[in-house]
Design a protein around this motif. Structure first.
Motif, mmCIF file in Angstrom:
data_model
loop_
_atom_site.group_PDB
_atom_site.id
_atom_site.type_symbol
_atom_site.label_atom_id
_atom_site.label_comp_id
_atom_site.label_asym_id
_atom_site.label_seq_id
_atom_site.Cartn_x
_atom_site.Cartn_y
_atom_site.Cartn_z
ATOM 1 N N ILE A 29 0.699 -1.191 0.077
ATOM 2 C CA ILE A 29 0.018 -0.015 -0.228
ATOM 3 C C ILE A 29 1.014 1.423 -0.049
ATOM 4 C CG2 ILE A 29 -1.614 1.258 1.255
ATOM 5 C CD1 ILE A 29 -2.969 -0.863 -0.211
ATOM 6 N N PHE A 30 1.985 1.351 0.916
ATOM 7 C CA PHE A 30 2.887 2.475 0.739
ATOM 8 C C PHE A 30 3.620 2.682 -0.465
ATOM 9 C CE2 PHE A 30 2.594 2.297 5.695
ATOM 10 C CZ PHE A 30 1.897 3.388 5.650
ATOM 11 N N ALA A 31 4.105 1.230 -1.093
ATOM 12 C CA ALA A 31 4.641 1.368 -2.439
ATOM 13 C C ALA A 31 3.752 1.966 -3.537
ATOM 14 C CB ALA A 31 5.194 0.253 -2.901
ATOM 15 N N ALA A 32 2.273 1.649 -3.385
ATOM 16 C CA ALA A 32 1.475 2.215 -4.378
ATOM 17 C C ALA A 32 1.119 3.876 -4.036
ATOM 18 C CB ALA A 32 0.321 1.351 -4.097
ATOM 19 N N LEU A 33 1.081 4.265 -2.883
ATOM 20 C CA LEU A 33 0.667 5.513 -2.773
ATOM 21 C C LEU A 33 1.924 6.144 -3.157
ATOM 22 C CD1 LEU A 33 -1.185 7.519 -1.209
ATOM 23 C CD2 LEU A 33 0.124 7.235 0.913
ATOM 24 N N GLN A 34 3.087 5.672 -3.001
ATOM 25 C CA GLN A 34 4.397 6.591 -3.291
ATOM 26 C C GLN A 34 4.363 6.754 -4.898
ATOM 27 O OE1 GLN A 34 8.066 4.860 -2.569
ATOM 28 N NE2 GLN A 34 9.376 6.585 -2.912
ATOM 29 N N HIS A 35 3.937 5.811 -5.678
ATOM 30 C CA HIS A 35 3.963 5.556 -7.112
ATOM 31 C C HIS A 35 2.804 6.463 -7.434
ATOM 32 C CE1 HIS A 35 4.583 3.912 -10.894
ATOM 33 N NE2 HIS A 35 3.171 3.775 -10.919
ATOM 34 N N VAL A 36 1.730 6.581 -6.833
ATOM 35 C CA VAL A 36 0.646 7.436 -7.397
ATOM 36 C C VAL A 36 1.129 9.036 -7.324
ATOM 37 C CG1 VAL A 36 -1.681 8.260 -6.801
ATOM 38 C CG2 VAL A 36 -1.238 5.992 -6.844
ATOM 39 N N LEU A 37 1.575 9.347 -6.001
ATOM 40 C CA LEU A 37 2.012 10.753 -5.582
ATOM 41 C C LEU A 37 2.943 11.030 -6.711
ATOM 42 C CD1 LEU A 37 1.877 10.813 -1.788
ATOM 43 C CD2 LEU A 37 0.222 11.714 -3.400
ATOM 44 N N ALA A 38 4.008 10.207 -7.093
ATOM 45 C CA ALA A 38 5.198 10.332 -7.910
ATOM 46 C C ALA A 38 4.382 10.853 -9.248
ATOM 47 C CB ALA A 38 6.046 9.217 -7.956
ATOM 48 N N SER A 39 3.486 10.057 -9.760
ATOM 49 C CA SER A 39 2.760 10.060 -11.002
ATOM 50 C C SER A 39 1.996 11.557 -10.904
ATOM 51 C CB SER A 39 1.712 9.005 -11.468
ATOM 52 O OG SER A 39 2.403 7.746 -11.399
ATOM 53 N N PHE A 40 1.366 11.996 -9.796
ATOM 54 C CA PHE A 40 0.731 13.251 -9.859
ATOM 55 C C PHE A 40 1.696 14.244 -10.184
ATOM 56 C CE2 PHE A 40 -3.259 12.174 -7.349
ATOM 57 C CZ PHE A 40 -3.847 11.557 -8.315
ATOM 58 N N VAL A 41 2.793 14.273 -9.551
ATOM 59 C CA VAL A 41 3.998 15.242 -9.781
ATOM 60 C C VAL A 41 4.190 15.391 -11.204
ATOM 61 C CG1 VAL A 41 6.269 15.937 -9.334
ATOM 62 C CG2 VAL A 41 4.913 15.260 -7.484
ATOM 63 N N GLY A 42 4.319 14.456 -11.930
ATOM 64 C CA GLY A 42 4.721 14.390 -13.332
ATOM 65 C C GLY A 42 3.462 14.785 -14.168
ATOM 66 N N ILE A 43 2.438 14.537 -13.686
ATOM 67 C CA ILE A 43 1.155 14.921 -14.455
ATOM 68 C C ILE A 43 0.842 16.547 -14.251
ATOM 69 C CG2 ILE A 43 -1.180 14.608 -14.988
ATOM 70 C CD1 ILE A 43 -0.684 11.397 -14.091
ATOM 71 N N ILE A 44 0.765 16.799 -12.854
ATOM 72 C CA ILE A 44 0.228 18.019 -12.673
ATOM 73 C C ILE A 44 1.236 19.184 -12.807
ATOM 74 C CG2 ILE A 44 -0.832 19.208 -10.651
ATOM 75 C CD1 ILE A 44 -2.223 16.804 -9.668
ATOM 76 N N THR A 45 2.390 18.970 -12.382
ATOM 77 C CA THR A 45 3.188 19.985 -12.542
ATOM 78 C C THR A 45 3.525 20.749 -13.830
ATOM 79 O OG1 THR A 45 4.535 19.191 -10.742
ATOM 80 C CG2 THR A 45 5.743 20.810 -11.965
ATOM 81 N N PRO A 46 3.709 19.921 -15.059
ATOM 82 C CA PRO A 46 3.630 20.624 -16.357
ATOM 83 C C PRO A 46 2.459 21.209 -16.748
ATOM 84 C CG PRO A 46 4.394 18.248 -16.475
ATOM 85 C CD PRO A 46 3.958 18.623 -14.970
ATOM 86 N N THR A 47 1.284 20.812 -15.941
ATOM 87 C CA THR A 47 0.120 21.425 -16.507
ATOM 88 C C THR A 47 0.058 22.776 -15.991
ATOM 89 O OG1 THR A 47 -0.999 19.276 -16.683
ATOM 90 C CG2 THR A 47 -2.414 21.195 -16.493
ATOM 91 N N LEU A 48 0.419 22.795 -14.690
ATOM 92 C CA LEU A 48 0.556 24.275 -13.748
ATOM 93 C C LEU A 48 1.513 25.111 -14.658
ATOM 94 C CD1 LEU A 48 0.587 22.707 -10.231
ATOM 95 C CD2 LEU A 48 -1.440 23.834 -11.339
ATOM 96 N N ILE A 49 2.727 24.556 -14.944
ATOM 97 C CA ILE A 49 3.570 25.637 -15.507
ATOM 98 C C ILE A 49 3.092 26.122 -16.750
ATOM 99 C CG2 ILE A 49 5.910 25.533 -16.405
ATOM 100 C CD1 ILE A 49 6.824 23.327 -14.380
ATOM 101 N N VAL A 50 2.677 25.252 -17.730
ATOM 102 C CA VAL A 50 2.109 25.713 -18.971
ATOM 103 C C VAL A 50 0.949 26.593 -18.904
ATOM 104 C CG1 VAL A 50 1.226 24.963 -21.159
ATOM 105 C CG2 VAL A 50 3.175 23.791 -20.303
#
Length: 118
Positions: A29-50
């Motif tokens: 569960i902790f590994a899955a949560l870490q994976h989801v949060l890392a994915s959010f950073v890669g998805i949301i950050t470029p959208t916020l920047i652009v």
């Protein structure tokens, strides 16, 4: 004993889990949560920047929602294999700006997509 029946030598390794091992539920569960949060950073950050650079402050929540939706849809298609599309692995689809730079450099030198490297 033939070579096919010979026992495999054991190598000392620093790995916590082997290839066929399953982690405990809480560790998974902790590994899955870490994976989801890392994915959010890669998805949301470029959208916020652009969105910020283009002056779309009022549309940023919509852009973030669409980026998450399209990333989920792309991951689903990638994991399910629809005909020749998809690899069969759960690989999150997200923005990767370093690929755009490499692609543009290849096009300048005449080796972009659709060209065969010799």
């Amino acid at each position: 004993m033939s070579d096919a029946q010979a026992p495999r030598p054991r190598y000392k390794s620093d790995l916590i889990y082997g290839l066929e091992d399953r982690p405990h539920f809480t560790a998974a569960i902790f590994a899955a949560l870490q994976h989801v949060l890392a994915s959010f950073v890669g998805i949301i950050t470029p959208t916020l920047i652009v969105g910020g650079v283009l002056g779309l402050e009022s549309e940023v929540p919509y852009l973030v929602s669409m980026a998450l939706f399209v990333s989920g849809l792309g991951t689903f298609v990638q994991a399910r294999r629809f005909g020749p599309v998809g690899s069969g692995f759960a690989v999150p689809a997200r923005h990767q700006f370093f690929l755009y730079q490499r692609d543009s450099q290849c096009r300048v030198h005449g080796q972009g997509p659709g060209r065969r490297h010799r």
